[in-house]
Design an enzyme around this catalytic site. Structure first.
Site, PDB file in Angstrom:
ATOM      1  N   ASP A   1      70.992  16.610  56.511  1.00 26.59           N
ATOM      2  CA  ASP A   1      69.669  16.383  57.086  1.00 26.59           C
ATOM      3  C   ASP A   1      68.915  17.696  57.179  1.00 26.59           C
ATOM      4  O   ASP A   1      69.394  18.665  57.768  1.00 26.59           O
ATOM      5  CB  ASP A   1      69.818  15.771  58.485  1.00 26.59           C
ATOM      6  CG  ASP A   1      68.479  15.458  59.123  1.00 26.59           C
ATOM      7  OD1 ASP A   1      67.962  14.344  58.913  1.00 26.59           O
ATOM      8  OD2 ASP A   1      67.924  16.337  59.828  1.00 26.59           O
TER       9      ASP A   1
ATOM     10  N   TYR B   1      62.238  23.112  59.190  1.00 24.75           N
ATOM     11  CA  TYR B   1      63.498  23.754  59.576  1.00 24.75           C
ATOM     12  C   TYR B   1      63.771  25.055  58.829  1.00 24.75           C
ATOM     13  O   TYR B   1      64.650  25.816  59.232  1.00 24.75           O
ATOM     14  CB  TYR B   1      64.686  22.820  59.315  1.00 24.75           C
ATOM     15  CG  TYR B   1      64.742  21.565  60.138  1.00 24.75           C
ATOM     16  CD1 TYR B   1      63.942  21.381  61.263  1.00 24.75           C
ATOM     17  CD2 TYR B   1      65.614  20.539  59.785  1.00 24.75           C
ATOM     18  CE1 TYR B   1      64.008  20.209  62.001  1.00 24.75           C
ATOM     19  CE2 TYR B   1      65.691  19.372  60.516  1.00 24.75           C
ATOM     20  CZ  TYR B   1      64.874  19.206  61.618  1.00 24.75           C
ATOM     21  OH  TYR B   1      64.950  18.043  62.329  1.00 24.75           O
TER      22      TYR B   1
ATOM     23  N   LYS C   1      62.137  15.711  55.755  1.00 20.79           N
ATOM     24  CA  LYS C   1      61.089  15.138  56.603  1.00 20.79           C
ATOM     25  C   LYS C   1      59.737  15.790  56.331  1.00 20.79           C
ATOM     26  O   LYS C   1      59.648  16.999  56.081  1.00 20.79           O
ATOM     27  CB  LYS C   1      61.443  15.312  58.079  1.00 20.79           C
ATOM     28  CG  LYS C   1      62.823  14.802  58.453  1.00 20.79           C
ATOM     29  CD  LYS C   1      63.087  14.991  59.942  1.00 20.79           C
ATOM     30  CE  LYS C   1      64.566  14.783  60.236  1.00 20.79           C
ATOM     31  NZ  LYS C   1      65.390  15.937  59.853  1.00 20.79           N
TER      32      LYS C   1
ATOM     33  N   HIS D   1      58.146  12.988  60.256  1.00 19.11           N
ATOM     34  CA  HIS D   1      58.885  13.704  61.296  1.00 19.11           C
ATOM     35  C   HIS D   1      58.472  13.300  62.715  1.00 19.11           C
ATOM     36  O   HIS D   1      59.309  13.117  63.592  1.00 19.11           O
ATOM     37  CB  HIS D   1      58.709  15.215  61.109  1.00 19.11           C
ATOM     38  CG  HIS D   1      59.859  16.012  61.623  1.00 19.11           C
ATOM     39  ND1 HIS D   1      60.229  17.224  61.091  1.00 19.11           N
ATOM     40  CD2 HIS D   1      60.735  15.784  62.628  1.00 19.11           C
ATOM     41  CE1 HIS D   1      61.275  17.696  61.743  1.00 19.11           C
ATOM     42  NE2 HIS D   1      61.597  16.841  62.693  1.00 19.11           N
TER      43      HIS D   1
END
Length: 350
Positions: free
Chosen positions: A80, A85, A115, A148
């Site tokens: 994931d 990120y 996402k 997201h």
């Protein structure tokens, strides 16, 4: 009271509550169970996903590739990530290296989720955002692409935290149409959402041509999401839990899960860790989980939850734990923004 199948034991188990469970099937890699994505004909989603986010985002960037390769060796196949990120590129490099070294035989073994960040949550920016994600990952497609958060930001670089004055309402109908286009042309095998309430899902479903396959939300024994899980099960949406251990050590995390006396007592009686009890509990609720540990021993332990089970009494004790959300998402609330209060943001589900 409904039954579900424990794939390792091969026996039927009974839920302590009147909650429905998703059907589960096994996958060949390390016997990690999978959940069918009912809105698609694509491959099922492995129960355990390896999370790649560490706050501040990008903090482990220099060592993340090696950590992911270690995760491959241990048997993780579901990963994931997200644009915000800063972990897409290290994940992509790790996948390339693992394929080259023969740690992974083929791309088909993997289930990769990324996402769409809020600053790209605009109809015309969705496809370019996914193209950038695929470039970072060095992949032709992702297995799952999620919105997201149910909010947009003014276009710009994916960043968190962000300026509250940049928050704008999401045109969910047009954004989802762009997500459907990404699905149609094969850049993602499935599409879904994250942090959506029942009400927001209902709104999306009212106009969606392709229903969301997954809703990734915070969920743990201390925030069990019973109403949302029931709604998603009725709609054929797989629930995927992030922060299943309370996200201890993060800026938004809490110790309430890992320090829970009831969970500690159950863990001691089982000869397991509190983390293993939490993950086993999630498995028995019929949801996927995203686990994030960069410690090799804990990475192993997080996979060691399929050859034992919680008793009806233990499940009942967990079901009665007091509930408190770990991350209320105050960052997404503003007097001048689309959501003026947490109640409005979560539609009362808090």
């Amino acid at each position: 009271m409904k039954l579900f199948v424990d794939m390792e034991a091969g026996t039927k188990m009974q839920s302590p509550e009147k909650e429905t469970r998703l059907e589960i099937s096994t996958m060949s890699v390390q016997s990690v169970p999978t959940f069918p994505l009912r809105s698609t004909d694509e491959k099922a989603i492995p129960f355990i996903g390896f999370g790649t986010a560490e706050y501040p985002f990008g903090a482990s960037r220099d060592t993340l590739k090696e950590t992911i390769i270690e995760a491959f060796k241990l048997g993780y196949r579901h990963f994931d990530t997200a644009a915000v990120y800063q972990s897409e590129q290290p994940l992509g490099e790790a996948i390339s290296d693992a394929l080259r070294l023969g740690i992974i035989k083929s791309r088909d073994e993997l289930f990769i989720t990324s996402k769409l960040w809020c600053s790209d949550a605009h109809h015309d920016l969705v496809l370019p955002a996914l193209h950038k994600t695929l470039k970072n990952l060095k992949l032709e497609y992702v297995d799952l692409y999620l919105i997201h958060w149910p909010l947009s930001l003014k276009p710009g670089k994916p960043e968190f935290p962000f300026k509250k004055e940049d928050m704008v309402p999401m045109d969910i109908k047009s954004v989802w149409e762009a997500m459907e286009e990404c699905n149609d042309i094969g850049l993602t095998k499935s599409i879904g959402v994250s942090n959506f309430s029942c009400k927001k899902l209902e709104n999306l479903l009212s106009s969606a041509r392709i229903p969301p396959a997954v809703n990734q939300v915070e969920m743990s024994p201390m925030w069990q999401q019973k109403k949302l899980r029931k709604f998603c099960e009725e709609k054929g949406i797989v629930v995927e839990a992030y922060s299943p251990l309370g996200a201890k050590g993060t800026a938004w995390g809490t110790n309430q899960v890992m320090e829970c006396d009831v969970l500690k007592e159950i863990a001691q009686a089982k000869g397991k860790s509190v983390a293993q009890v939490c993950l086993r509990w999630a498995y028995e609720q019929g949801v996927c989980v995203i686990v994030k540990s960069f410690n090799k021993e804990r990475m192993k332990q997080n996979l060691d939850i399929f050859d034992w089970r919680l008793s009806d009494d233990e499940l009942l004790k967990i079901s009665q734990l007091p509930q408190c959300k770990g991350y209320p998402a105050l960052d997404f609330v503003s007097d001048d923004g689309p959501f003026k209060s947490l109640q409005e943001f979560w539609d009362g589900e808090i």
